[in-house]
Design an enzyme around this catalytic site. Structure first.
Site, PDB file in Angstrom:
ATOM      1  NE  ARG A  81      46.659 -28.873  18.950  1.00  0.00           N
ATOM      2  CZ  ARG A  81      45.610 -29.564  18.507  1.00  0.00           C
ATOM      3  NH1 ARG A  81      44.436 -29.440  19.101  1.00  0.00           N
ATOM      4  NH2 ARG A  81      45.736 -30.380  17.482  1.00  0.00           N
TER       5      ARG A  81
ATOM      6  CD  GLU B  24      38.411 -39.877  10.781  1.00  0.00           C
ATOM      7  OE1 GLU B  24      38.330 -41.107  10.885  1.00  0.00           O
ATOM      8  OE2 GLU B  24      38.999 -39.153  11.608  1.00  0.00           O
TER       9      GLU B  24
END
Length: 506
Positions: free
Chosen positions: A392, A429
């Protein structure tokens, strides 16, 4: 001179060094009345914004012990606060001491001495933070620093603000040269800054005020560091006369211009620089030097003690608590538009995650174009390349590169770019990932603006910065549309600058 406190209380008197006599004479002043203190402040025997705050507070204590009664002390306090109208710290120190007047003179003195001790801690923190910032802004391992006026220990409670940052860097072997302006009209730079640099064995050169722009143009300066006497709510800075043209020259030559000052110097009641009262000094400070006339008899001078530097010329303002970038466009209408156009999507891309979708921003050409121009303008010409992060970030990075007229470099996931490549692993994560950049994309002398749409935990942007610096280039900073402040990403990017057009603190 020993590195003790600049101003001390001794058996009913304020003891300090007469700054107008240095460097050739070390005259100790023992001030026992408010009249003597007002005179010392007015003739600049005591000067420097933080030191004036301490002096003002101790002056209220002098009056409280002398008069006891409320009204005479308040009259003395008003005279003290008016002695230097531009420097906000003076009135601030007076007001702090006055807040204890109802408790008696001992309480007033306790507040004044607490303020002095606090000032030393505050300025040590601000100058250390500024040193960290300068290391991030400047690529050279040993810096060439230009400073104006005097911001050392005599101007504060004993540590220094801008010059305190120089001491921090010098203590770690990171100063090649300090250029000190002489500072008209009373030569505080020539008399006090040079004296302090010599005392600390820091390499230095003296230059006349009008030579500063030439030093910048010649590429002799890596950064400019100054103090402040009052900072308006919008980031406009009042400082010693000559600061404004120095900031203009620094902007012209793409040199960071950093202000170091305590939070007490920021005056939220003053909206902008136009509202700052500028003290006018006597003509004879300009028409003579050391008592010798230098121009025709009777000549009048325009002699303002300070000027105002607009906030958009200031790279950063560093205090004990924060680094403030007054030119950042992250407030007002643009931030509101981004907030309105960004939508919250619950449980995406997996349950429990709240995703900020910026598609609405991209769908509005006016807002998206304004965002790209705002990020380019925030860094002016401090960068040579725009580095955009997959995926993005490609959209925003392309727009910023076009707005700035700079080359665009793409950082992609592994296997998507032809080599030769530079790569870096970084933690997600759950697990890890790899980013890659073509080795020839950014030259070793380049400085990049790294762009992505959102700053969350900061792991991706920190990894991109590592890619850039391992190739020898520098990081001018980061630009994002949206910062999710609760995830702490900005801490991972320290000490580099971040411009976020909108910050979500929810």
């Amino acid at each position: 001179m020993s590195a003790g406190p600049t101003l001390a209380w001794d058996d009913g008197a304020i003891v300090t060094v007469d700054q107008t006599a240095l460097p050739h004479r070390h005259n100790v002043l023992r001030i026992t009345t408010v009249d003597e203190l007002v005179d010392a402040i007015a003739r600049l025997a005591i000067r420097g914004a933080p030191a004036l705050g301490i002096a003002g507070a101790l002056g209220v204590a002098l009056s409280a012990y002398r008069h006891g009664a409320d009204e005479p002390v308040r009259r003395d306090a008003a005279r003290l606060a008016a002695a230097r109208p531009t420097a906000v710290n003076l009135a601030w120190g007076v007001d702090r001491a006055l807040s204890r007047l109802a408790e008696g003179a001992d309480a007033v003195l306790a507040e004044a001495t607490a303020l002095a001790a606090e000032d030393e801690r505050v300025n040590r923190a601000a100058s250390s933070r500024a040193a960290d910032l300068l290391r991030g802004l400047c690529r050279r391992p040993r810096l060439r620093i230009l400073t104006h006026c005097h911001t050392g220990r005599l101007a504060t409670g004993g540590v220094g603000t801008a010059l305190g940052a120089v001491h921090h860097l010098a203590g770690q072997g990171q100063v090649e040269m300090v250029f000190a302006t002489e500072t008209r009209p009373l030569l505080q730079g020539a008399r006090l800054t040079v004296w302090e640099l010599r005392d600390a064995a820091i390499p230095h050169r003296l230059l006349v005020d009008s030579a500063a722009a030439s030093a910048l143009a010649a590429g002799l300066v890596d950064c400019v560091v100054v103090g402040a006497d009052r900072i308006a709510a919008n980031g406009d800075v009042a400082n010693k006369i000559g600061t404004y043209p120095l900031a203009v020259a620094a902007a012209r030559h793409r040199v960071p211009f950093v202000v170091v000052a305590p939070e007490s110097t920021i005056d939220g009641a003053t909206p902008d620089g136009a509202a700052i009262s500028i003290e006018q000094r006597p003509s004879d400070e300009v028409t003579s030097v050391a008592g010798v006339d230098t121009t025709c008899a009777g000549t009048q001078a325009f002699n303002p003690a300070f000027d105002v530097t607009p906030g958009d010329l200031v790279t950063a303002i560093v205090t004990e608590d924060r680094v403030w970038y007054p030119a950042d466009p992250g407030t007002g209408d643009l931030a509101d538009r981004i907030d309105r156009l960004a939508t919250m999507v619950e449980d995406f891309p997996r349950p429990g995650v709240r995703f900020r979708d910026l598609a609405g921003v991209y769908a509005q050409p006016a807002t998206f174009g304004a965002a790209a121009h705002a990020l380019a303008a925030a860094y002016r010409d401090a960068f040579s390349h725009v580095v955009a992060v997959e995926a993005r970030g490609f959209t925003l990075g392309t727009a910023v590169a076009l707005a700035a007229g700079k080359p665009l470099v793409l950082v992609r996931k592994a296997g998507k770019l032809p080599g030769p490549l530079r790569s870096v692993k970084y933690d997600l994560e759950y697990g890890e990932d790899v980013l890659e950049m073509q080795e020839s994309a950014v030259p070793p002398d380049g400085r990049v603006l790294i762009v992505d749409d959102v700053l969350a935990t900061g792991g991706t942007l920190a990894a991109v910065a590592k890619l850039v610096t391992e190739g020898g280039a520098g990081v001018a900073g980061f630009g994002v549309l949206l910062e999710l402040a609760g995830l702490g990403g900005v801490r991972r990017l320290h000490p580099h600058r971040l411009v976020a057009l909108r910050t979500d603190r929810s």
